[in-house]
Each structure stands twice: as C-alpha cells, then as structure tokens.
Design a protein around this motif. Structure first.
Motif, PDB file in Angstrom:
ATOM      1  N   SER A 262      -0.693  -2.263 -47.596  1.00 23.03           N
ATOM      2  CA  SER A 262      -1.538  -2.561 -48.767  1.00 23.03           C
ATOM      3  C   SER A 262      -2.719  -3.455 -48.383  1.00 23.03           C
ATOM      4  N   THR A 263      -2.520  -4.295 -47.371  1.00 23.09           N
ATOM      5  CA  THR A 263      -3.613  -5.172 -46.936  1.00 23.09           C
ATOM      6  C   THR A 263      -4.693  -4.373 -46.210  1.00 23.09           C
ATOM      7  N   LEU A 264      -4.255  -3.451 -45.354  1.00 24.89           N
ATOM      8  CA  LEU A 264      -5.234  -2.601 -44.678  1.00 24.89           C
ATOM      9  C   LEU A 264      -6.036  -1.798 -45.700  1.00 24.89           C
ATOM     10  N   LYS A 265      -5.358  -1.397 -46.747  1.00 30.85           N
ATOM     11  CA  LYS A 265      -6.024  -0.633 -47.810  1.00 30.85           C
ATOM     12  C   LYS A 265      -7.103  -1.492 -48.482  1.00 30.85           C
ATOM     13  N   ASP A 266      -6.773  -2.768 -48.729  1.00 25.95           N
ATOM     14  CA  ASP A 266      -7.751  -3.690 -49.331  1.00 25.95           C
ATOM     15  C   ASP A 266      -9.047  -3.699 -48.508  1.00 25.95           C
ATOM     16  N   LEU A 267      -8.882  -3.758 -47.193  1.00 28.41           N
ATOM     17  CA  LEU A 267     -10.035  -3.858 -46.298  1.00 28.41           C
ATOM     18  C   LEU A 267     -10.745  -2.508 -46.180  1.00 28.41           C
ATOM     19  N   ALA A 268      -9.940  -1.457 -46.043  1.00 30.70           N
ATOM     20  CA  ALA A 268     -10.517  -0.119 -45.843  1.00 30.70           C
ATOM     21  C   ALA A 268     -11.287   0.362 -47.074  1.00 30.70           C
ATOM     22  N   HIS A 269     -10.843  -0.044 -48.249  1.00 30.23           N
ATOM     23  CA  HIS A 269     -11.568   0.354 -49.466  1.00 30.23           C
ATOM     24  C   HIS A 269     -13.037  -0.041 -49.374  1.00 30.23           C
ATOM     25  N   SER A 270     -13.279  -1.298 -48.974  1.00 30.96           N
ATOM     26  CA  SER A 270     -14.669  -1.740 -48.913  1.00 30.96           C
ATOM     27  C   SER A 270     -15.436  -0.994 -47.830  1.00 30.96           C
ATOM     28  N   LEU A 271     -14.856  -0.877 -46.631  1.00 35.32           N
ATOM     29  CA  LEU A 271     -15.571  -0.167 -45.556  1.00 35.32           C
ATOM     30  C   LEU A 271     -15.893   1.264 -45.991  1.00 35.32           C
ATOM     31  N   PHE A 272     -14.919   1.919 -46.580  1.00 34.19           N
ATOM     32  CA  PHE A 272     -15.128   3.316 -46.995  1.00 34.19           C
ATOM     33  C   PHE A 272     -16.230   3.422 -48.052  1.00 34.19           C
ATOM     34  N   TYR A 273     -16.134   2.575 -49.076  1.00 34.29           N
ATOM     35  CA  TYR A 273     -17.111   2.697 -50.167  1.00 34.29           C
ATOM     36  C   TYR A 273     -18.485   2.138 -49.806  1.00 34.29           C
ATOM     37  N   TRP A 274     -18.567   1.329 -48.728  1.00 25.73           N
ATOM     38  CA  TRP A 274     -19.894   0.952 -48.221  1.00 25.73           C
ATOM     39  C   TRP A 274     -20.526   2.138 -47.492  1.00 25.73           C
ATOM     40  N   GLY A 275     -19.689   3.122 -47.125  1.00 22.61           N
ATOM     41  CA  GLY A 275     -20.193   4.306 -46.424  1.00 22.61           C
ATOM     42  C   GLY A 275     -19.952   4.273 -44.919  1.00 22.61           C
ATOM     43  N   VAL A 276     -19.245   3.272 -44.419  1.00 26.38           N
ATOM     44  CA  VAL A 276     -19.005   3.164 -42.969  1.00 26.38           C
ATOM     45  C   VAL A 276     -18.404   4.493 -42.456  1.00 26.38           C
ATOM     46  N   GLY A 277     -19.069   5.074 -41.458  1.00 29.34           N
ATOM     47  CA  GLY A 277     -18.785   6.458 -41.072  1.00 29.34           C
ATOM     48  C   GLY A 277     -17.442   6.705 -40.422  1.00 29.34           C
ATOM     49  N   ARG A 278     -16.944   5.734 -39.683  1.00 27.05           N
ATOM     50  CA  ARG A 278     -15.670   5.920 -38.963  1.00 27.05           C
ATOM     51  C   ARG A 278     -14.858   4.652 -39.083  1.00 27.05           C
ATOM     52  N   ILE A 279     -13.611   4.770 -39.508  1.00 23.27           N
ATOM     53  CA  ILE A 279     -12.803   3.578 -39.774  1.00 23.27           C
ATOM     54  C   ILE A 279     -11.483   3.644 -39.002  1.00 23.27           C
TER      55      ILE A 279
ATOM     56  N   THR B 177     -15.890  11.019 -46.898  1.00 22.84           N
ATOM     57  CA  THR B 177     -17.059  10.173 -47.194  1.00 22.84           C
ATOM     58  C   THR B 177     -18.187  11.028 -47.768  1.00 22.84           C
ATOM     59  N   LYS B 178     -18.418  12.179 -47.134  1.00 19.82           N
ATOM     60  CA  LYS B 178     -19.501  13.050 -47.607  1.00 19.82           C
ATOM     61  C   LYS B 178     -19.212  13.538 -49.028  1.00 19.82           C
ATOM     62  N   ALA B 179     -17.940  13.837 -49.295  1.00 20.14           N
ATOM     63  CA  ALA B 179     -17.565  14.310 -50.638  1.00 20.14           C
ATOM     64  C   ALA B 179     -17.761  13.191 -51.660  1.00 20.14           C
ATOM     65  N   MET B 180     -17.376  11.966 -51.295  1.00 21.39           N
ATOM     66  CA  MET B 180     -17.553  10.835 -52.207  1.00 21.39           C
ATOM     67  C   MET B 180     -19.043  10.587 -52.465  1.00 21.39           C
ATOM     68  N   PHE B 181     -19.825  10.688 -51.419  1.00 15.29           N
ATOM     69  CA  PHE B 181     -21.274  10.526 -51.568  1.00 15.29           C
ATOM     70  C   PHE B 181     -21.803  11.585 -52.547  1.00 15.29           C
ATOM     71  N   GLY B 182     -21.289  12.811 -52.421  1.00 11.98           N
ATOM     72  CA  GLY B 182     -21.715  13.903 -53.317  1.00 11.98           C
ATOM     73  C   GLY B 182     -21.367  13.606 -54.766  1.00 11.98           C
ATOM     74  N   ILE B 183     -20.184  13.051 -54.980  1.00 16.90           N
ATOM     75  CA  ILE B 183     -19.774  12.707 -56.356  1.00 16.90           C
ATOM     76  C   ILE B 183     -20.694  11.619 -56.908  1.00 16.90           C
ATOM     77  N   MET B 184     -20.938  10.602 -56.079  1.00 17.82           N
ATOM     78  CA  MET B 184     -21.813   9.493 -56.511  1.00 17.82           C
ATOM     79  C   MET B 184     -23.241   9.991 -56.766  1.00 17.82           C
ATOM     80  N   ARG B 185     -23.643  10.966 -55.983  1.00 22.45           N
ATOM     81  CA  ARG B 185     -24.985  11.555 -56.165  1.00 22.45           C
ATOM     82  C   ARG B 185     -25.100  12.211 -57.546  1.00 22.45           C
ATOM     83  N   MET B 186     -24.013  12.879 -57.946  1.00 18.12           N
ATOM     84  CA  MET B 186     -23.992  13.508 -59.279  1.00 18.12           C
ATOM     85  C   MET B 186     -24.096  12.432 -60.367  1.00 18.12           C
ATOM     86  N   VAL B 187     -23.369  11.338 -60.140  1.00 17.24           N
ATOM     87  CA  VAL B 187     -23.413  10.221 -61.106  1.00 17.24           C
ATOM     88  C   VAL B 187     -24.848   9.689 -61.202  1.00 17.24           C
TER      89      VAL B 187
END
Ligand SMILES: Cc1cc2nc3c(=O)[nH]c(=O)nc-3n(C[C@H](O)[C@H](O)[C@H](O)COP(=O)(O)O)c2cc1C
Length: 237
Positions: free
Chosen positions: A134-151, A198-208
């Motif tokens: 759960s702690t790794l998830k806390d950290l990975a959430h931010s890296l992922f949603y910042w768009g960091v390409g490889r985690i 990441t690309k799919a999430m970016f696409g969803i955010m683009r629609m928003v």
C-alpha cells in the motif's frame, strides 16, 4: 545517445538515514552520475492549506511555492526521480504525503509537465513487517499521474527498525535488487516510452480537457498542442 552524467533526485519521506534511505541511495549509487537529495520534513515541511490556488490560478500562486521551488527544479532536471518512504501505519509517511499533496496540479487531470513522460521513477518502501504494497502504491500514484514514463518499485519487509538490524541475508537480497533496478534505469535512459496505461490515461484526461472544466488547464493543454496532434512523448517536428 546522451553521454552526460545521469541525474537522480531522491525525495526521502523521513529525515533520518535508516533502511529506506540506504536502499534509495544504493539505487542512485549503482546508477551513477549526480544525485540530489531532499529529506522531508526538513527540506519541505508545509501542509497544503487547501486554498486550491494551484489548480485554479496557477502553481506559482501556492503559498509554499518558494519552499517547494528547489525540489521542483531538481525534479525537472532529473532523469530519475526516487520517492522513498518507510511504511508508517501501512502508508507513506505524513511528510511524504504533505509534499505530494502540493503537486496535485501537475497530475494528468490538470497540467502535467511534458518532460515527465520521458523520465523514470522509482518507489522505495521498507516496513518492519507489513504494509509495503500500500505504501508503494501511495508513491506510485503520484509518479504515474505526473506522467512519469517508466516506474520501478522496490519494497522490502526488513524485519528491523534500523539498518543495523537488517540481516545479512536481506542485505544481500537488497544488493541484488538495487543492482538490477540500476541496470534497467541505465539501459532505459533516453529511450523511455510511456506505457499503454499512461497513454490511455492521458487520452482520458485529454477528453476531459476537451470538455473544458478548468480554464487554466484547458489553456495549458491547448498551448502544448495536446488537444490537437501533439503528445508529450512525441518529439516536436
Ligand atoms: C510511526 C511508525 C509506524 C510504522 N508502521 C509500520 C507498519 O504499519 N508496518 C510495518 O511493518 N512497520 C511499521 N513501522 C516500522 C518501519 O516501517 C520499519 O522499521 C522501516 O523499515 C523503517 O525504515 P527506516 O529505517 O528508513 O526508518 C512503523 C514505524 C514507525 C516509526
């Protein structure tokens, strides 16, 4: 090929040099190049006031922008961002959470930085026993949603409350894991392509953003060309 020294920033979720700090440093040392470190809350200890100015007026309107600036500049300059936190009651430390709260504006839902998509991130967490996932998830959430390409993620139940208490067997396993991560970080430098997720999430955010609910976000996406054909992971023609 980029032959300049690799740049790594480590953001430590605690201000002491225990197991988590050692493991994060082992990754940076094995990766080589230059490392900049920030210890929380010593180097940034403010709590988000909830004013939402970063979202609606701009990140430069955050009341803590001056204190945050050196960390943001180091993250912008880095090839690799390491977020490292001991497990405190199954999650990242409060200091780490308080820091991450200040970066909600750079989530993909708002104004992600294009440069993040070419960076690599590493999440490091240690627990005495349980709570690493759960702690790794806390950290990975931010890296992922910042768009960091490889985690990358490295979680260890060290069965100890400090580095001296960690067994030789565990230390040997840590040596192996940190070496493997460092090798991958070096190999992937300059050739990071964000994952499909990441690309799919970016696409969803683009629609928003196309629907447009926060004017400064929409403006930002337009200026970057992301509502048209540009993408942050594609080189501009
Ligand atoms: C406030 C606090 C809460 C903790 N909560 C947990 C926990 O939920 N699960 C666990 O296994 N260890 C827990 N621990 C132990 C640490 O996560 C563990 O010893 C860790 O390896 C310490 O890392 P450090 O040496 O970098 O400080 C806690 C320690 C503290 C101080």
């Amino acid at each position: 090929m980029d032959t300049t020294p690799m740049k790594t920033v480590i953001i430590h979720g605690q201000a002491h040099e225990g197991s988590t700090c050692r493991i994060a440093r082992m990754i940076a040392e094995k990766t080589g190049g230059e490392t900049v470190e920030f210890f929380l809350p010593r180097d940034f200890g403010q709590f988000c006031t909830g004013c939402t100015a970063c979202f609606t007026k701009g990140e430069d309107k955050c009341p803590h922008r001056a204190a945050l600036a050196p960390i943001l500049a180091a993250m912008d300059a880095a090839d690799v961002i390491i977020l490292a936190s001991p497990v405190y009651v199954f999650h990242a430390t409060g200091a780490m959470k308080a820091f991450l709260d200040h970066l909600g504006w750079q989530w993909m839902a708002h104004r992600p930085k294009g440069i993040m998509f070419g960076k690599q991130g590493v999440c490091v967490a240690t627990a005495a026993g349980a709570g690493v996932k759960s702690t790794l998830k806390d950290l990975a959430h931010s890296l992922f949603y910042w768009g960091v390409g490889r985690i990358e993620k490295l979680g260890m139940a060290v069965s100890a409350t400090d580095w001296d208490g960690v067994s030789d067997k565990k230390k040997a396993a840590i040596e192996k894991k940190t070496a493997a991560i460092a090798a991958r970080l070096k190999f992937c430098r300059g050739r990071v392509t964000p994952t499909l997720k990441t690309k799919a999430m970016f696409g969803i955010m683009r629609m928003v953003q196309k629907k447009g609910w926060n004017p400064i976000d929409v403006d930002y996406w337009k200026k970057n060309g992301w509502l048209g054909k540009e993408r942050p992971w594609k080189k501009r023609q």
